[in-house]
Design an enzyme around this catalytic site. Structure first.
Site, mmCIF file in Angstrom:
data_model
loop_
_atom_site.group_PDB
_atom_site.id
_atom_site.type_symbol
_atom_site.label_atom_id
_atom_site.label_comp_id
_atom_site.label_asym_id
_atom_site.label_seq_id
_atom_site.Cartn_x
_atom_site.Cartn_y
_atom_site.Cartn_z
ATOM 1 N N CYS A 61 45.727 33.174 42.165
ATOM 2 C CA CYS A 61 47.081 32.653 41.934
ATOM 3 C C CYS A 61 47.702 32.283 43.271
ATOM 4 O O CYS A 61 47.836 33.129 44.160
ATOM 5 C CB CYS A 61 47.910 33.743 41.248
ATOM 6 S SG CYS A 61 49.646 33.313 41.069
ATOM 7 N N THR A 93 50.829 31.345 45.354
ATOM 8 C CA THR A 93 52.285 31.471 45.217
ATOM 9 C C THR A 93 52.983 30.954 46.463
ATOM 10 O O THR A 93 52.393 30.890 47.538
ATOM 11 C CB THR A 93 52.717 32.949 45.055
ATOM 12 O OG1 THR A 93 52.506 33.603 46.302
ATOM 13 C CG2 THR A 93 51.962 33.663 43.962
ATOM 14 N N ILE A 145 45.701 37.204 44.722
ATOM 15 C CA ILE A 145 46.948 36.479 44.999
ATOM 16 C C ILE A 145 46.849 35.840 46.375
ATOM 17 O O ILE A 145 46.411 36.475 47.334
ATOM 18 C CB ILE A 145 48.172 37.437 44.990
ATOM 19 C CG1 ILE A 145 48.330 38.129 43.636
ATOM 20 C CG2 ILE A 145 49.445 36.704 45.410
ATOM 21 C CD1 ILE A 145 48.747 37.248 42.490
ATOM 22 N N LYS A 146 47.290 34.592 46.432
ATOM 23 C CA LYS A 146 47.382 33.920 47.729
ATOM 24 C C LYS A 146 48.853 33.674 48.023
ATOM 25 O O LYS A 146 49.567 33.061 47.217
ATOM 26 C CB LYS A 146 46.628 32.600 47.668
ATOM 27 C CG LYS A 146 46.870 31.692 48.856
ATOM 28 C CD LYS A 146 45.986 30.469 48.771
ATOM 29 C CE LYS A 146 46.335 29.464 49.831
ATOM 30 N NZ LYS A 146 45.413 28.348 49.881
ATOM 31 N N THR A 147 49.290 34.162 49.168
ATOM 32 C CA THR A 147 50.695 33.966 49.513
ATOM 33 C C THR A 147 50.800 33.785 51.024
ATOM 34 O O THR A 147 49.800 33.527 51.684
ATOM 35 C CB THR A 147 51.544 35.138 48.951
ATOM 36 O OG1 THR A 147 52.916 34.817 49.098
ATOM 37 C CG2 THR A 147 51.254 36.465 49.643
#
Ligand code: 5RP
Length: 281
Positions: free
Chosen positions: A143, A145, A173-175
């Site tokens: 995901c 973000t 998660i990629k943020t």
């Protein structure tokens, strides 16, 4: 978690270190021929030996990457708007179904959600459709973000977007790295990787990677700070040392400089050769 999904994840997140260096070259899906990726194959091929997965679009994969390549693929499956459409930028939907991702032997699919944007609902609902489909086949979901200029880049926002992504069903998660990143990681039940963002000096990019890992991130999904570097091969090796080997920023920078200087030396020699040959004649 199903065996297939675990197996795919372990091809990306290296079991010996629990870390990953994802190489993001998917920028063309909304930015076109991004600087440094005009000839994507020439840019990416020398970097493949140092990346744990290649994140890109299905078009880039089919047109630029040799099918004989031995690297897990993280396939971007969201898109729908371009960098020219400032009002609705990243108002993304599904641009590639999981069936085609399987056909392409993808080890992971990536989707951007725009938490807090006007059209967050559209992106989130499309994201969950992909999750349902991908989960049925044991394909992990990354995901993405917080992309977009208007996104408030602080730990509170990153924590909210990351936790949402995980609770909606993402596996990774990629943020973006922000001060207070340990709180983002602590409140996210799945592994977190950071994007690099716009090109900055190599030392600053390595600092971000080091800080993110020290705050609990399991790696990077970095693009421009690698392929737009004066030495992309030097930079990816430096990032790899920081992520997998616990190298300091100073050590990483030394790796970068030594590869860059070697490349420069080779280039000078190559230039000098034809002159010598001419002189002999
Ligand atoms: C955009 C993406 C890109 O892959 C991401 O921006 C990573 O690349 P960079 O390190 O250049 O920011 O997910 O939506």
């Amino acid at each position: 978690m199903d065996w297939g999904k675990q197996n795919r994840i372990s091809s990306i997140i290296k079991p010996d270190t629990g870390k990953t260096v994802m190489l993001a070259v998917d920028h063309g899906y909304f930015m076109g021929p991004t600087s440094g990726l005009e000839k994507l194959d020439e840019a990416v091929n020398p970097l493949i030996p140092y990346a744990d997965t290649l994140m890109l679009t299905r078009g880039a994969l089919r047109y630029y990457i040799d099918p004989g390549v031995r690297i897990p693929i993280t396939l971007r499956v969201s898109g729908g708007t371009s960098i020219l459409n400032k009002e609705a930028m990243l108002h993304e939907g599904i641009v590639c179904n999981v069936e085609d991702a399987i056909r392409l032997n993808a080890s992971c699919v990536a989707f951007s959600i725009l938490v807090g944007a006007e059209y967050e609902r559209d992106t989130i609902l499309a994201f969950t459709e992909v999750i349902d489909e991908a989960t049925a086949y044991g394909i992990p979901i990354l995901c993405v973000t917080a992309v977009g200029r208007e996104m408030a880049r602080d730990a509170r926002y990153m924590g909210l977007a990351s936790r949402m992504g995980a609770e909606l069903g993402a596996d990774i998660i990629k943020t973006y790295y922000v001060p207070g990143f340990d709180k983002v990681v602590e409140s996210c039940p799945v592994p977190v990787v950071i994007a690099g963002g716009k090109k900055i000096p190599e030392k600053a990019a390595l600092e971000i990677a080091r800080n993110a890992i020290d705050s609990g991130a399991i790696g990077v999904d970095m693009g421009r700070n690698i392929f737009q570097s004066t030495s992309p091969v030097g930079m990816i090796q430096a990032v790899r040392a920081v992520v997998h080997k616990g190298a300091s920023v100073k050590e990483g920078l030394e790796i970068f400089k030594s590869v860059r200087d070697k490349e420069a030396g080779k280039a000078i020699k190559a230039k000098a050769k034809p002159k010598k040959a001419r002189a002999k004649k």
